[in-house]
Enzyme design. Structure first.
Site: not given
Ligand code: ATP
Ligand code: LTN
Length: 333
Positions: A115, A197, A200
């Protein structure tokens, strides 16, 4: 709260619309676990502001996420559902735990490094302190298990380390939590770059499927998904990361085992395969979107849930916080 049940804690940040990665890796799993545990689910808005947010959007996304939790099947009667910033104990415990955390270990965190690179103009203290706030979230509720995706494993390890450090410095105060990771779906990957991964806040939204995407968008995104060389549809994450990712998504959304999923596509081509994955996802998303819209239209219902959630969460959190304050040596009135 049933005394005999273990405590489960998890959260999602309201940083954007959720992807199917968040759904598979987090929320869907929570729905299955909710009856076996005393569950606390929060909307991590304090974590979200570690990256600059537009206030009106953050507020709306927070509410959207509460409605989405419920639309996905989280039962607000069974679980404590609340917004992190509504419970002041999170910030308070975070401050105390900061004094048990070393700058060096925070600088080494993978997410902090990622980040910082992505937001080089705003490497704020909150971004570095993110794992300590997450430790506070978890430790406040004497949590036994934390279901999260694999990307959060390092943060969970730090939460455990901080708990152990504090317990050793005084007397046992915090439960040391365990992470709970799925076998299939713990890391859903980007459709266009299967080495990354699905996120969002990815730069290219075509690699992520959002829970808010309509049917045509979902199918278009899957049609364009990157597959691998060769033509066989087999689960082999090392050699066929693109196909394996699509198979994981298919398996989770259709409720079929990986073997069954592979059998469904034996002898079929990539075109049919990608369409079938898109359809199974779109079919699943539609009723969730409809329920979410209905729930969002009833603001009073949502506010009542959030008020009761914040009260119940504060009650449990403050019990832990006052133990901590006593042990640290804060003068209590
Ligand atoms: P950002 O991209 O804004 O950092 P993010 O998509 O990683 O966000 P988070 O809010 O950080 O989402 O994560 C919410 C939950 O979703 C956490 O438990 C995280 O481990 C899970 N998660 C996020 N991305 C994935 C993915 N690609 N596959 C499986 N689990 C995920
Ligand atoms: N950092 C987490 C969200 C989160 C969380 C938590 C998860 C904030 N606090 C406590 C589990 C337990 C993420 O998924 N990015």
């Amino acid at each position: 709260m049933e005394e005999s049940k273990k405590v489960l804690y998890s959260a999602v940040q309201p940083t954007n619309n959720l992807t199917i990665g968040n759904y598979i890796g987090a929320i869907q799993n929570w729905v299955e676990l909710q009856s076996g545990y005393n569950c606390f689910f929060s909307i991590a808005d304090m974590h979200a502001i570690t990256v600059r947010q537009i206030p009106a959007e953050l507020r709306q996304r927070t509410l959207n996420l509460v409605a989405l939790y419920i639309a996905c099947g989280i039962d607000p009667e069974k679980c404590v559902l609340y917004i992190q910033s509504n419970v002041s104990a999170h910030a308070e415990l975070c401050w105390a735990l900061n004094t048990f955390t070393y700058v060096g270990e925070m600088q080494r965190m993978t997410q902090f490094k990622d980040k910082s690179a992505r937001h080089a103009d705003n490497i704020n203290m909150g971004l570095m302190d993110y794992p300590v706030l997450m430790a506070a979230d978890i430790l406040l509720y004497q949590t036994d298990v934390v279901p999260v995706g694999l990307d959060q494993r390092q943060h969970l390890e730090i939460a455990r380390d901080i708990a152990i450090r504090f317990n050793n410095a005084y007397t046992p105060t915090f439960k040391v939590p365990e992470g709970l990771y799925l076998k299939v779906g713990a890391k859903i990957c980007d459709l266009l770059e299967p080495a990354k991964k699905m996120s969002k806040s990815a730069e290219n939204p075509n690699g992520s499927v959002f829970l808010s995407d309509d049917r045509d968008t979902v199918i278009r995104k899957f049609k364009r998904a990157v597959t691998d060389s060769g033509s066989e549809i087999l689960y082999d994450p090392e050699n066929k990361p693109g196909v394996s990712n699509l198979l994981s998504i298919y398996s989770v959304f259709s409720g079929k085992s990986m073997d069954e999923a592979q059998r469904d596509f034996a002898g079929k081509g990539y075109g049919d395969f990608k369409l079938a994955v898109g359809e199974v996802v779109a079919d699943r998303l539609k009723p969730i979107q409809e329920r979410q819209a209905k729930i969002l239209a009833d603001k009073e219902y949502l506010n009542n849930i959030l008020k009761s959630g914040a009260e119940r969460a504060s009650y449990s959190a403050n019990k832990t916080l006052s133990k901590v304050y006593k042990k640290i040596g804060f003068y209590q009135l």
